[in-house]
Enzyme design. Sequence first.
Site, PDB file in Angstrom:
ATOM      1  N   GLU A 119     -47.629  66.975 -50.851  1.00 48.79           N
ATOM      2  CA  GLU A 119     -46.279  67.820 -50.841  1.00 48.79           C
ATOM      3  C   GLU A 119     -45.368  67.549 -50.502  1.00 48.79           C
ATOM      4  O   GLU A 119     -45.902  66.638 -49.233  1.00 48.79           O
ATOM      5  CB  GLU A 119     -47.914  69.114 -50.470  1.00 48.79           C
ATOM      6  CG  GLU A 119     -46.623  69.953 -49.773  1.00 48.79           C
ATOM      7  CD  GLU A 119     -47.881  71.565 -49.423  1.00 48.79           C
ATOM      8  OE1 GLU A 119     -48.816  71.433 -48.998  1.00 48.79           O
ATOM      9  OE2 GLU A 119     -47.206  72.158 -48.896  1.00 48.79           O
TER      10      GLU A 119
ATOM     11  N   ASP B 183     -60.962  73.645 -50.243  1.00 46.49           N
ATOM     12  CA  ASP B 183     -59.681  73.219 -48.977  1.00 46.49           C
ATOM     13  C   ASP B 183     -60.847  73.678 -48.225  1.00 46.49           C
ATOM     14  O   ASP B 183     -61.695  74.437 -47.717  1.00 46.49           O
ATOM     15  CB  ASP B 183     -58.325  74.281 -48.385  1.00 46.49           C
ATOM     16  CG  ASP B 183     -57.170  73.897 -48.912  1.00 46.49           C
ATOM     17  OD1 ASP B 183     -57.503  71.849 -49.983  1.00 46.49           O
ATOM     18  OD2 ASP B 183     -56.452  73.990 -49.803  1.00 46.49           O
TER      19      ASP B 183
ATOM     20  N   GLU C  75     -57.139  67.508 -45.730  1.00 44.52           N
ATOM     21  CA  GLU C  75     -56.294  66.974 -45.138  1.00 44.52           C
ATOM     22  C   GLU C  75     -55.982  65.497 -44.632  1.00 44.52           C
ATOM     23  O   GLU C  75     -55.697  66.030 -43.302  1.00 44.52           O
ATOM     24  CB  GLU C  75     -55.053  67.625 -44.912  1.00 44.52           C
ATOM     25  CG  GLU C  75     -55.229  69.540 -45.406  1.00 44.52           C
ATOM     26  CD  GLU C  75     -53.903  70.529 -45.292  1.00 44.52           C
ATOM     27  OE1 GLU C  75     -53.374  69.611 -43.947  1.00 44.52           O
ATOM     28  OE2 GLU C  75     -53.836  72.006 -45.588  1.00 44.52           O
TER      29      GLU C  75
ATOM     30  N   ASP D  60     -56.723  76.832 -48.540  1.00 38.71           N
ATOM     31  CA  ASP D  60     -56.061  78.192 -47.336  1.00 38.71           C
ATOM     32  C   ASP D  60     -55.026  78.484 -47.409  1.00 38.71           C
ATOM     33  O   ASP D  60     -55.239  79.013 -46.128  1.00 38.71           O
ATOM     34  CB  ASP D  60     -56.653  76.791 -46.526  1.00 38.71           C
ATOM     35  CG  ASP D  60     -55.596  75.550 -46.069  1.00 38.71           C
ATOM     36  OD1 ASP D  60     -54.285  75.537 -46.937  1.00 38.71           O
ATOM     37  OD2 ASP D  60     -56.129  74.532 -44.758  1.00 38.71           O
ATOM     38  N   SER D  61     -54.658  77.896 -48.204  1.00 37.69           N
ATOM     39  CA  SER D  61     -53.244  78.724 -48.074  1.00 37.69           C
ATOM     40  C   SER D  61     -53.492  80.096 -48.525  1.00 37.69           C
ATOM     41  O   SER D  61     -52.266  81.338 -48.168  1.00 37.69           O
ATOM     42  CB  SER D  61     -52.342  78.652 -49.296  1.00 37.69           C
ATOM     43  OG  SER D  61     -53.614  78.572 -50.627  1.00 37.69           O
TER      44      SER D  61
ATOM     45  N   LYS E  36     -61.057  69.757 -50.377  1.00 38.71           N
ATOM     46  CA  LYS E  36     -59.929  68.749 -50.416  1.00 38.71           C
ATOM     47  C   LYS E  36     -59.636  68.650 -48.804  1.00 38.71           C
ATOM     48  O   LYS E  36     -60.205  70.029 -48.232  1.00 38.71           O
ATOM     49  CB  LYS E  36     -58.670  69.402 -51.072  1.00 38.71           C
ATOM     50  CG  LYS E  36     -56.911  69.101 -51.049  1.00 38.71           C
ATOM     51  CD  LYS E  36     -56.175  69.475 -51.142  1.00 38.71           C
ATOM     52  CE  LYS E  36     -55.903  70.562 -50.722  1.00 38.71           C
ATOM     53  NZ  LYS E  36     -55.075  70.997 -49.990  1.00 38.71           N
TER      54      LYS E  36
HETATM   55  O1  KIV Z   1     -53.883  75.107 -49.515  1.00 41.02           O
HETATM   56  C1  KIV Z   1     -53.076  75.183 -50.909  1.00 41.02           C
HETATM   57  O2  KIV Z   1     -52.728  76.271 -51.622  1.00 41.02           O
HETATM   58  C2  KIV Z   1     -52.476  73.559 -50.555  1.00 41.02           C
HETATM   59  C3  KIV Z   1     -51.814  73.788 -52.295  1.00 41.02           C
HETATM   60  C4  KIV Z   1     -50.349  74.009 -51.806  1.00 41.02           C
HETATM   61  C5  KIV Z   1     -51.991  72.568 -52.971  1.00 41.02           C
HETATM   62  O3  KIV Z   1     -53.208  72.670 -50.512  1.00 41.02           O
END
Ligand code: KIV
Length: 263
Positions: free
Chosen positions: A179, A81, A112, A42-43, A110
Amino acid sequence: MTVTEIQKMKSEGQKITMLTCYDYWSARILNSSKVHTLLVGDSGAMVMHGAEDTIEADVEMMALHAKAVRRGAPDKFIVCDLPFLSYRRSLDQSMDAVMQVMKAGAHAIKLEGAEGNVELIRHLVHSGVPVMGHLGLTPQFVHQLGGFKVQGRGDQAAKRILEQAKALEDAGCFSLVLEAIPTPLAETITSSLQIPTIGIGAGSVTDGQVLVLHDMLGLNTDFKPKFVRTYLNGAELISTAINSFCDDVEAGTFPGKKESYSS
Ligand code: KIV
C-alpha cells in the site's frame, strides 16, 4: 478461487482483482461480478462505522462483517483483516482472533507488518490458515507513521520494506498487499517474490490491484486519494434516487395504483 489458483495467476501473468466488502447486499453484487477475491478490511471501521482510522476495529466487528460477506458471496475467496493488536498479544489470543474470523466465514486472514509477526504466520500456515501480508502504508500504524503517508521513499526505507516482504514470503504468506509505496519499489518487490503482490497506490506493476469498494463506487465524496479511480458517481446517483422518492411522496404520486393493493 483458491490460494493455489491465486498463486498460479502470478506465474501465468494474469492480474488479480480484489475489492473490499463488508456487508451482505454488496457481497451479493460482488458474488456475481468478475472480481477474484474479497477483502473484509478493517477499513470497515471507517467506511461502515465512521471511525477516523482502523484502530477502532475489533475481532467481533470483523467476524460480524465476515459472516455477512460469506452469506452474500458464497462463491468468492474471502480474506479478512485481523484488527489492531488482536495478533500482537499472546499466541493463544491471536489464535482465538483467527478462529473467530475463520469460523465466521473467512478463507484467509490478512495482517499488517512483518517484525514480530513471523512466528505467528508460521504457526498459522502450519495450522492450515492462509495468511496475506500487508506492507508499506499499514493503517494500523497510523500514529507511528504520523498519518496516512506514502512509505518506502529513499534507499533505507525501500530496503527495509523489501526485507520485510522477503521475510513474509519466507514465513509462508501466500500473497502480499503493498500500500502507498513508489512504483519502482513495488516493481522490485514483485519481481523478487514468488508470491503475488496486490497493490493499492503502488502503481500497475504489482500482480493485482485492490481498492476500497466505496471509494471506487464514488460513495465517499470526502476522500479522493491520488490512487483511487472512481468508476461511478455513486453518492450522486443514490441521492438523486432518494430525492425522487421524497418528491413523489410529496406530490402524492407514490405509491401509485401499481404499488397499491386492491380489495
Ligand atoms: O482494510 C483495508 O481496506 C485494506 C486495504 C486498503 C488493502 O487493508
